[in-house]
Design a protein around this motif. Structure first.
Motif, PDB file in Angstrom:
ATOM      1  N   UNK A   3       0.835  -1.185   0.000  1.00  0.00           N
ATOM      2  CA  UNK A   3       0.000   0.000   0.000  1.00  0.00           C
ATOM      3  C   UNK A   3       0.876   1.244   0.000  1.00  0.00           C
ATOM      4  N   UNK A   4       0.239   2.406  -0.349  1.00  0.00           N
ATOM      5  CA  UNK A   4       0.967   3.671  -0.370  1.00  0.00           C
ATOM      6  C   UNK A   4       1.161   4.235   1.034  1.00  0.00           C
ATOM      7  N   UNK A   5       0.467   3.672   2.011  1.00  0.00           N
ATOM      8  CA  UNK A   5       0.583   4.180   3.376  1.00  0.00           C
ATOM      9  C   UNK A   5       1.951   3.827   3.954  1.00  0.00           C
ATOM     10  N   UNK A   6       2.511   4.675   4.825  1.00  0.00           N
ATOM     11  CA  UNK A   6       3.767   4.316   5.477  1.00  0.00           C
ATOM     12  C   UNK A   6       3.590   3.067   6.328  1.00  0.00           C
ATOM     13  N   UNK A   7       4.584   2.188   6.311  1.00  0.00           N
ATOM     14  CA  UNK A   7       4.450   0.880   6.927  1.00  0.00           C
ATOM     15  C   UNK A   7       5.444   0.714   8.070  1.00  0.00           C
ATOM     16  N   UNK A   8       4.905   0.378   9.239  1.00  0.00           N
ATOM     17  CA  UNK A   8       5.707   0.165  10.440  1.00  0.00           C
ATOM     18  C   UNK A   8       5.710  -1.324  10.762  1.00  0.00           C
ATOM     19  N   UNK A   9       6.884  -1.880  10.974  1.00  0.00           N
ATOM     20  CA  UNK A   9       7.017  -3.269  11.406  1.00  0.00           C
ATOM     21  C   UNK A   9       7.390  -3.289  12.881  1.00  0.00           C
ATOM     22  N   UNK A  10       6.607  -4.013  13.680  1.00  0.00           N
ATOM     23  CA  UNK A  10       6.831  -4.096  15.122  1.00  0.00           C
ATOM     24  C   UNK A  10       7.382  -5.478  15.460  1.00  0.00           C
ATOM     25  N   UNK A  11       8.479  -5.507  16.198  1.00  0.00           N
ATOM     26  CA  UNK A  11       9.134  -6.756  16.585  1.00  0.00           C
ATOM     27  C   UNK A  11       8.866  -7.034  18.065  1.00  0.00           C
ATOM     28  N   UNK A  12       8.360  -8.228  18.356  1.00  0.00           N
ATOM     29  CA  UNK A  12       8.054  -8.650  19.731  1.00  0.00           C
ATOM     30  C   UNK A  12       8.662 -10.028  19.932  1.00  0.00           C
ATOM     31  N   UNK A  13       9.306 -10.264  21.090  1.00  0.00           N
ATOM     32  CA  UNK A  13       9.974 -11.551  21.296  1.00  0.00           C
ATOM     33  C   UNK A  13       9.409 -12.362  22.446  1.00  0.00           C
ATOM     34  N   UNK A  14       8.668 -11.733  23.379  1.00  0.00           N
ATOM     35  CA  UNK A  14       8.303 -12.477  24.585  1.00  0.00           C
ATOM     36  C   UNK A  14       6.831 -12.844  24.668  1.00  0.00           C
ATOM     37  N   UNK A  15       5.998 -12.420  23.711  1.00  0.00           N
ATOM     38  CA  UNK A  15       4.572 -12.750  23.733  1.00  0.00           C
ATOM     39  C   UNK A  15       4.052 -12.843  22.300  1.00  0.00           C
ATOM     40  N   UNK A  16       3.068 -13.715  22.037  1.00  0.00           N
ATOM     41  CA  UNK A  16       2.358 -13.612  20.767  1.00  0.00           C
ATOM     42  C   UNK A  16       1.705 -12.231  20.649  1.00  0.00           C
ATOM     43  N   UNK A  17       1.597 -11.718  19.448  1.00  0.00           N
ATOM     44  CA  UNK A  17       1.073 -10.368  19.253  1.00  0.00           C
ATOM     45  C   UNK A  17      -0.314 -10.193  19.850  1.00  0.00           C
ATOM     46  N   UNK A  18      -1.153 -11.219  19.724  1.00  0.00           N
ATOM     47  CA  UNK A  18      -2.532 -11.084  20.201  1.00  0.00           C
ATOM     48  C   UNK A  18      -2.652 -11.082  21.719  1.00  0.00           C
ATOM     49  N   UNK A  19      -1.530 -11.312  22.428  1.00  0.00           N
ATOM     50  CA  UNK A  19      -1.545 -11.281  23.889  1.00  0.00           C
ATOM     51  C   UNK A  19      -0.859 -10.048  24.472  1.00  0.00           C
ATOM     52  N   UNK A  41       6.302 -11.714  15.712  1.00  0.00           N
ATOM     53  CA  UNK A  41       6.229 -12.109  17.121  1.00  0.00           C
ATOM     54  C   UNK A  41       6.158 -13.633  17.209  1.00  0.00           C
ATOM     55  N   UNK A  42       6.363 -14.201  18.401  1.00  0.00           N
ATOM     56  CA  UNK A  42       6.195 -15.648  18.566  1.00  0.00           C
ATOM     57  C   UNK A  42       4.789 -16.093  18.170  1.00  0.00           C
ATOM     58  N   UNK A  43       4.700 -17.312  17.670  1.00  0.00           N
ATOM     59  CA  UNK A  43       3.418 -17.835  17.213  1.00  0.00           C
ATOM     60  C   UNK A  43       2.501 -18.113  18.405  1.00  0.00           C
TER      61      UNK A  43
END
Length: 404
Positions: A3-19, A41-43
């Protein structure tokens, strides 16, 4: 095609993203302000491809082979995490995304990627969740030595290689400044729910009994054992049919905690719910009479803001906590503070509050005011989005122009 929108990638190591509730709020804020988001993030739930309740935040999970419980297993876990994150981040770059990265700790190991990412002219932002050297000192009882000094060095490198830093409170900001980060690069963005996550209306106490709540992670450094032992002490201060303690959360200490409760004969008064999602958290806290923050007065806890405390304040639940610097800054008059954080102190303070509805009412109003005036995510997200709007200003302008 990206997409044309600016894109941010977030890195998480200690929790699944949904938690990770902080990361969820950050993703939703970014989406609402013209950014696209990907989270590595972790699965967790293998069926999830998009972050629940988001417009379209993409999830790029990686498998976790082992969870650390000692120095060697932690080292293996972190090395595996680094490799998985690096591989997926490279994939995002080659796909034309990852215009900027936000890395969340623990651990503080991603600074080599920061050097590479900044070398190609893209922002790298550090979201400082935990003081990793202090977490190690609390868990191991060793605030010195090679491991501790290595963690301090990694924290320094993580802070100094970032384009900008999000600190979760003033103590974390002071820590960043002490590590040599320029003041203008550090923005305080506290933890806490948004007002939209809280159902309006008066609390709904459980009929015939008081509910004492602990909400959060069940790890060794969280001293949830202190909450269970406080319940044991409370059985000697008031009838068992007058109250119950609900411990809501998950973590490596859960088996030991359930055994402790069983060994102490607390099955009728202590309930473990496991991990709860947003609506269930709101429903539980609406029934709560008192909440407990059993963290001990260590250096880490003195300098840290407990997310659970702001969850309590947002529902007007009076808090019993050890007398910690950042807890006082968050809760102010909405909490009763004990000096040493012993089970006896917690039980005595809870017992007194259960018998004093007038004090609970004053604390409820104080907590709701603190939340509405300063602590809610609506207040915190302003500074968060201001940083991203500055770092990706050119891409935002191009995106706006492309969308007419």
């Amino acid at each position: 095609m990206p997409s044309a929108r600016p894109q941010v990638t977030i890195l998480v190591a200690n929790l699944p993203a949904e938690r990770d509730r902080r990361v969820i709020r950050e993703c939703l804020s970014l989406e609402a302000n013209g950014f696209d988001v990907t989270v590595i993030a972790p699965r967790g739930d293998p069926k999830l491809k998009i972050l629940p309740n988001s417009r379209g935040t993409r999830l790029k999970p990686y498998p976790v082979k082992v969870y650390g419980s000692g120095v060697l297993t932690f080292a293996f876990e972190f090395a595996w995490s680094f490799l998985c994150v690096a591989f997926r981040l490279l994939g995002e770059i080659f796909a034309g995304r990852a215009h900027a990265v936000q890395v969340c700790n623990p651990p503080d190991i991603y600074w080599p990627l920061a050097l590479l990412f900044r070398a190609i002219g893209r922002p790298w932002v550090f979201d400082h969740h935990d003081l990793c050297p202090e977490v190690y000192a609390t868990r191991s009882g060793t605030p010195v030595g090679a491991v501790y000094n290595t963690l301090v060095a990694f924290e320094w490198l993580t802070l100094r290689t970032a384009t900008a830093v999000f600190a979760t409170n003033e103590s974390y900001r002071s820590n960043a400044l002490a590590r040599g980060v320029k003041p203008e690069k550090v923005t305080v963005v506290r933890n806490g729910p948004s007002a939209s996550e809280i159902r309006p209306g008066e609390p709904e106490p459980s009929p015939g009994e008081h509910t004492i709540v602990y909400l959060g992670v069940l790890g060794p450094q969280d001293n949830v054992e202190g909450a269970v032992l406080a319940a044991d002490e409370l059985t000697r201060l008031r009838p068992r049919n007058d109250w119950r303690m609900v411990i809501a959360g998950d973590g490596e200490s859960l088996p030991a905690l359930t055994k402790l409760a069983a060994d102490r004969g607390l099955g009728s008064v202590v309930e473990f719910t496991g991990w709860l999602e947003g609506p269930a958290i709101d429903a539980l806290l609406r029934k709560a009479t008192v909440a407990i923050q059993p963290d001990l007065p260590t250096r880490m806890n003195n300098l840290s803001t407990m997310a659970k405390t702001v969850e309590y304040l947002g529902r007007g639940v009076p808090v019993v906590a050890a007398d910690l610097i950042e807890t006082r800054r968050s809760a102010a008059e909405a909490a009763v503070y004990v000096e040493h954080g012993t089970a006896h102190e917690y039980a005595a303070a809870i017992d007194a509050l259960l018998d004093d509805p007038a004090a609970r009412g004053r604390m409820r109003e104080a907590g709701l005011a603190r939340f509405a005036q300063e602590l809610s995510w609506e207040h915190q997200s302003r500074g968060y989005i201001e940083v991203w709007s500055r770092l990706l200003a050119k891409r935002l302008r191009r995106s706006t122009a492309a969308n007419g």
